[in-house]
Design an enzyme around this catalytic site. Structure first.
Site, mmCIF file in Angstrom:
data_model
loop_
_atom_site.group_PDB
_atom_site.id
_atom_site.type_symbol
_atom_site.label_atom_id
_atom_site.label_comp_id
_atom_site.label_asym_id
_atom_site.label_seq_id
_atom_site.Cartn_x
_atom_site.Cartn_y
_atom_site.Cartn_z
ATOM 1 N N GLU A 156 -5.372 -21.992 4.126
ATOM 2 C CA GLU A 156 -4.155 -21.322 3.620
ATOM 3 C C GLU A 156 -2.920 -21.984 4.233
ATOM 4 O OE1 GLU A 156 -4.427 -17.061 4.200
ATOM 5 O OE2 GLU A 156 -6.566 -17.037 3.753
ATOM 6 N N GLU A 200 -10.852 -12.504 8.864
ATOM 7 C CA GLU A 200 -10.087 -11.893 9.965
ATOM 8 C C GLU A 200 -10.787 -10.737 10.694
ATOM 9 O OE1 GLU A 200 -6.358 -10.837 8.152
ATOM 10 O OE2 GLU A 200 -6.004 -12.855 7.406
HETATM 11 O O1 G3I Z 1 2.046 -7.275 -7.637
HETATM 12 C C1 G3I Z 1 2.772 -6.240 -6.962
HETATM 13 C C2 G3I Z 1 3.990 -5.873 -7.754
HETATM 14 O O2 G3I Z 1 3.594 -5.314 -8.989
HETATM 15 C C3 G3I Z 1 4.813 -4.879 -6.948
HETATM 16 O O3 G3I Z 1 5.989 -4.605 -7.605
HETATM 17 C C4 G3I Z 1 5.145 -5.446 -5.561
HETATM 18 C C5 G3I Z 1 5.892 -4.445 -4.709
HETATM 19 O O4 G3I Z 1 5.687 -4.656 -3.353
HETATM 20 O O5 G3I Z 1 3.951 -5.772 -4.911
HETATM 21 C C6 G3I Z 1 3.175 -6.739 -5.590
HETATM 22 O O6 G3I Z 1 2.005 -7.000 -4.874
HETATM 23 C C7 G3I Z 1 2.131 -7.718 -3.683
HETATM 24 C C8 G3I Z 1 1.280 -8.977 -3.816
HETATM 25 O O7 G3I Z 1 1.235 -9.636 -2.581
HETATM 26 C C9 G3I Z 1 1.818 -9.936 -4.875
HETATM 27 O O8 G3I Z 1 3.050 -10.427 -4.505
HETATM 28 C C10 G3I Z 1 1.609 -6.838 -2.568
HETATM 29 O O9 G3I Z 1 2.528 -5.786 -2.335
HETATM 30 C C11 G3I Z 1 1.457 -7.637 -1.300
HETATM 31 O O10 G3I Z 1 0.805 -6.845 -0.313
HETATM 32 C C12 G3I Z 1 0.611 -8.857 -1.584
HETATM 33 O O11 G3I Z 1 0.560 -9.625 -0.425
HETATM 34 C C13 G3I Z 1 -0.483 -10.565 -0.337
HETATM 35 C C14 G3I Z 1 -1.179 -10.358 0.999
HETATM 36 O O12 G3I Z 1 -2.131 -11.376 1.203
HETATM 37 C C15 G3I Z 1 -1.938 -9.038 1.035
HETATM 38 O O13 G3I Z 1 -3.006 -9.030 0.134
HETATM 39 C C16 G3I Z 1 0.141 -11.957 -0.425
HETATM 40 O O14 G3I Z 1 0.606 -12.188 -1.748
HETATM 41 C C17 G3I Z 1 -0.915 -12.991 -0.077
HETATM 42 O O15 G3I Z 1 -0.292 -14.265 0.039
HETATM 43 C C18 G3I Z 1 -1.550 -12.648 1.264
HETATM 44 O O16 G3I Z 1 -2.550 -13.601 1.542
HETATM 45 C C19 G3I Z 1 -3.229 -13.446 2.804
HETATM 46 C C20 G3I Z 1 -4.649 -13.918 2.599
HETATM 47 O O17 G3I Z 1 -5.250 -13.211 1.552
HETATM 48 C C21 G3I Z 1 -5.444 -13.781 3.894
HETATM 49 N N1 G3I Z 1 -4.784 -14.477 4.972
HETATM 50 C C22 G3I Z 1 -3.391 -14.105 5.210
HETATM 51 C C23 G3I Z 1 -2.591 -14.282 3.926
HETATM 52 C C24 G3I Z 1 -1.148 -13.957 4.173
HETATM 53 O O18 G3I Z 1 -1.016 -12.604 4.536
#
Ligand code: G3I
Length: 386
Positions: free
Chosen positions: A273, A167
């Site tokens: 994705e 990105e």
């Molecule tokens: O694991 C913690 C948990 O301990 C906590 O209680 C909770 C509270 O918010 O957060 C949890 O972590 C979250 C994690 O996902 C697991 O669910 C993070 O806040 C959240 O920011 C994270 O989001 C991920 C996001 O990328 C940011 O890294 C999504 O799962 C993931 O699907 C998403 O994937 C991205 C790709 O990497 C790149 N392309 C876009 C795609 C969607 O945004």
């Protein structure tokens, strides 16, 4: 190897239990009767799935049976992001990534390194020196080199596909004004590929990965970037179209045009994705995680029990069907199609753009059963060009 035996021993037993207690799928009541997705698409492209951190931690997750049967490629949803691996300079969280790699390698699945460099999920310390000042260009490049070296030393032999940069191009074709770009300059992406091509093994496939790849500005800029890299003799092997798509957008004509535009530069296209947002988004499109989450309401969360009406499942199946017809028709350019998750239960779309919503995104439901969309996708594999 030990881990492989654990998974193999657990998943069929769990699956037997699931088959007895659920009846959501009319087409095949026994798991054994459900055809393998990746086998159906053999000769067209690989079919991938994505493991969340939670699933990697839970070896008894029934999703492993799906991962093993239907996917011949695997991506890590979060555990290889820089912020997950090194949230602080001297903190090393490598166990989840290690478990992911051992599992996928034991199952002979083509593994994806997601992601080396992304403006999101890169912790602030990466850009700073010990005094808290921004690094120089050379110092940040050196830090990126260290990360690539660590990844190569640990998993270079097992991981095939690397999302080198995620990105870095905006919808209008300009470079994203990220911290990387501010410190390194407009050649951040080029420098990242230089580092990856020098440090990762020669057979590693180096990908640029982005969302909304049907936006004309982004599409043209990506094509121009690939041509520029190739003219400079710099390796780039694939373009990842993330594919976080909606029910009515983008048009499959535009998806086809982007696939063909990227493919015509001589690189392979990866749908990296893939998911569909059944519930939809009110006012924006994309997967930009900087967008602030909004609140759950009965209007934007209509099926909180996790069961969508049959007419909605049908609409969902038809949309997956038209997308896969487009992918199959353009299979010459496509190396891999990866779903972002395994089942609806843990899809990120339950938390984006509305946190805590019960959404419907993938081919398997919350009881680990194939949905009508699964069978609709399966049918499209028959339309291959002879
Ligand atoms: O694991 C913690 C948990 O301990 C906590 O209680 C909770 C509270 O918010 O957060 C949890 O972590 C979250 C994690 O996902 C697991 O669910 C993070 O806040 C959240 O920011 C994270 O989001 C991920 C996001 O990328 C940011 O890294 C999504 O799962 C993931 O699907 C998403 O994937 C991205 C790709 O990497 C790149 N392309 C876009 C795609 C969607 O945004």
């Amino acid at each position: 190897m030990l881990r492989k035996h654990i998974y193999k021993a657990i998943s069929p037993a769990l699956l037997a239990g699931i088959a007895i207690t659920t009846t959501s799928c009319e087409e095949a009541e026994n798991e054994a009767d459900v055809p393998s997705l990746h086998e159906a698409f053999e000769g067209l492209f690989l079919i991938g799935g994505t493991l969340s951190d939670r699933m990697i931690l839970d070896t008894s997750d029934p999703g492993y049976a799906i991962a093993e049967k239907h996917f011949n490629s695997l991506s890590p949803e979060n555990c290889m992001k820089w912020g997950r691996m090194n949230p602080e300079p001297n903190v090393e969280n490598y166990e989840l990534a290690e478990t992911f790699v051992r599992y996928g390698a034991a199952n002979d699945q083509a593994l994806v390194g997601h992601t080396l460099f992304w403006h999101s999920q890169t912790p602030d310390w990466v850009y700073k020196d010990e005094a808290g000042n921004d690094l120089s260009r050379e110092a940040l490049l050196a830090r990126m080199r260290e990360r690539a070296t660590l990844m190569a030393e640990r998993w270079g032999d097992e991981i095939v596909y690397w999302d080198v940069v995620n990105e870095s191009i905006m919808g209008d074709g300009s470079w994203r004004k990220s911290k990387y770009q501010q410190i390194i300059g407009d050649d951040f992406t080029e420098q990242a590929f230089r580092i990856a091509s020098e440090i990762l093994p020669p057979n590693a496939q180096l990908l640029y990965n982005d969302y909304s790849m049907t936006d004309a500005g982004r599409r043209d800029a990506v094509v121009a970037m690939v041509k520029d890299f190739k003219a400079k003799g710099l390796r780039i092997d694939g373009i990842g179209m993330q594919g976080h798509w909606l029910m009515d957008f983008p048009d499959t004509k535009d998806i086809a045009e982007s696939i063909q535009a990227f493919g015509s530069t001589g690189v392979k296209v990866h749908i990296t994705e893939l998911d569909l947002d059944l519930l939809g988004r009110a006012s924006f499109f994309g997967a930009d995680v900087d967008i602030r989450a909004i609140q759950v309401t009965p209007e934007n969360n209509p099926y909180p029990d996790g069961v969508a009406p049959p007419a909605e499942e049908e609409r969902f199946a038809n949309r997956y069907g038209e997308i896969f017809e487009t992918l199959v028709a353009n299979a010459d350019h496509i190396e891999r199609v990866t779903f972002w998750g395994i089942t609806d239960k843990t899809s990120w779309l339950n938390h984006f753009p509305v946190r805590g919503r019960t959404n419907f995104a993938l081919l398997f439901d919350r009881q680990y059963q194939p949905k009508p969309a699964f069978y609709r996708v399966l049918e499209t594999a028959k339309n291959r060009k002879e």
